[in-house]
Design an enzyme around this catalytic site. Sequence first.
Site, mmCIF file in Angstrom:
data_model
loop_
_atom_site.group_PDB
_atom_site.id
_atom_site.type_symbol
_atom_site.label_atom_id
_atom_site.label_comp_id
_atom_site.label_asym_id
_atom_site.label_seq_id
_atom_site.Cartn_x
_atom_site.Cartn_y
_atom_site.Cartn_z
ATOM 1 N N LYS A 184 0.832 -1.202 0.000
ATOM 2 C CA LYS A 184 0.000 0.000 0.000
ATOM 3 C C LYS A 184 0.866 1.251 0.000
ATOM 4 O O LYS A 184 0.519 2.258 -0.569
ATOM 5 C CB LYS A 184 -0.888 0.007 1.244
ATOM 6 C CG LYS A 184 -1.795 -1.193 1.295
ATOM 7 C CD LYS A 184 -2.658 -1.204 2.537
ATOM 8 C CE LYS A 184 -3.322 -2.576 2.620
ATOM 9 N NZ LYS A 184 -4.184 -2.730 3.751
ATOM 10 N N ARG A 185 1.974 1.143 0.672
ATOM 11 C CA ARG A 185 2.812 2.330 0.815
ATOM 12 C C ARG A 185 3.410 2.784 -0.507
ATOM 13 O O ARG A 185 3.619 3.951 -0.731
ATOM 14 C CB ARG A 185 3.923 2.088 1.831
ATOM 15 C CG ARG A 185 3.497 2.334 3.253
ATOM 16 C CD ARG A 185 4.548 1.859 4.231
ATOM 17 N NE ARG A 185 4.640 0.411 4.250
ATOM 18 C CZ ARG A 185 5.704 -0.268 3.862
ATOM 19 N NH1 ARG A 185 6.769 0.358 3.416
ATOM 20 N NH2 ARG A 185 5.703 -1.589 3.912
#
Length: 409
Positions: free
Chosen positions: A204-205
């Site tokens: 996600k990052r």
Amino acid sequence: MIRTRFAPSPTGNLHIGGLRTALYAYALARHEEGKFILRIEDTDKKREVKGGVKQIQEILKKFNLNWDEGPFIQSERVKTGIYEKAAKRLVKDGHAYEDQGAIRLKIPQNEKISYHDFVLAKEITWDTNSLTDLVILKSDGFPTYHLAVVVDDNDMGITHVLRGHDWLPSTPIHLLIYKYLELTTPKIGHLTDILDPEGGKLSKRKGSTSVEGLLKEGYLPEAILNFVMLLGWAPKDNKEFFTLDEFIKVFDSKGFQKSNPVFNREKLDWFNGQHIRKLSDENLTQKISEFYKNKFEKEKIVLIIPLIKERIKKLSEFNSIAGFFFENPKVDKKLFGKNYRDHIPKAIEGLTNNKELIDIAKENNFKVGDFFMDLRVAVTGNKVTPPFNESIEILGHEKTLERLRIALK
Ligand code: GLU
């Protein structure tokens, strides 16, 4: 009959890996006219995001991954006592014990526990000495994931559990609970991790891998789905283009890939272009109009579509490719060739007298390519545009002349 489920926790945006799990579980059921169940695993209230349950349902609907039963909400099922009953039985039978108001599963010593993974196509074994006793029912009466997942998969008659690779370490715990509660263990499959092209697991990052994010970028749901279909599964014939219905027909567990797929943006763009070209002009007009929240008139979009349909890859490119149809462009004079001060006045003069551009070029001995490039820059602000003659036809005589005049100022 096959019964599969998608069991997300409402902890925020659905990511590409979650969509893949949902798609595969859905298609596995649909392929054999089985049932697909939606279950919300929200027993960890601390991690829940407001509106998360609704968001999951909306996204699945957008992708046409329609469920037959549910959504079953675990936090609401707590009241039925189903989890507590299972935990108490484990205590009674000596497989679990009370610990500060909670109930912990007692892991046996020196045992081997194994199952056959139907995705990874291999037997996986754990030594129970590598596991530790853990909480299955919290002191507030809420089950933890391990207990809830087993009780519910059993209660809902799930035949095939499909989930991400992250959940593999939890599986031996589930296997023990199945055994102690004397339940039939479903077939279990863990999907391979999706890799980031930059290396490592897709996370996600590292940027927009959220499904909502991709939709906002102008990818079509059917293209995202098509891309996701092949992130861990392949047909026998290497076919790539699939609608959801076509995919359901061919999808089976033999096609699961053992190697980790890579999230490749160019591939996603390619799929999106392919799916855009499959749309009717009216349909594409509608999608562009919605994407830009009705900023551009539909009557005009539909005229422009034939000029751009072959090259547009994302809905979000419409503005940069075709924005000049709707408002005067900012023209960077540096884009002009050295003779634009000859080309443009002659074009204005000729067009005013209804001459064809090609004739104007010939009469004045202009280099045709250079002449057209200067006009293109003046009228559209760009060197690469949809076909020029067709474009100015849509733009209209007056607007074209106006832009040529502005460019000279
Ligand atoms: N609730 C888990 C998740 O959020 C589901 C794991 C499973 O499918 O067993 O992914």
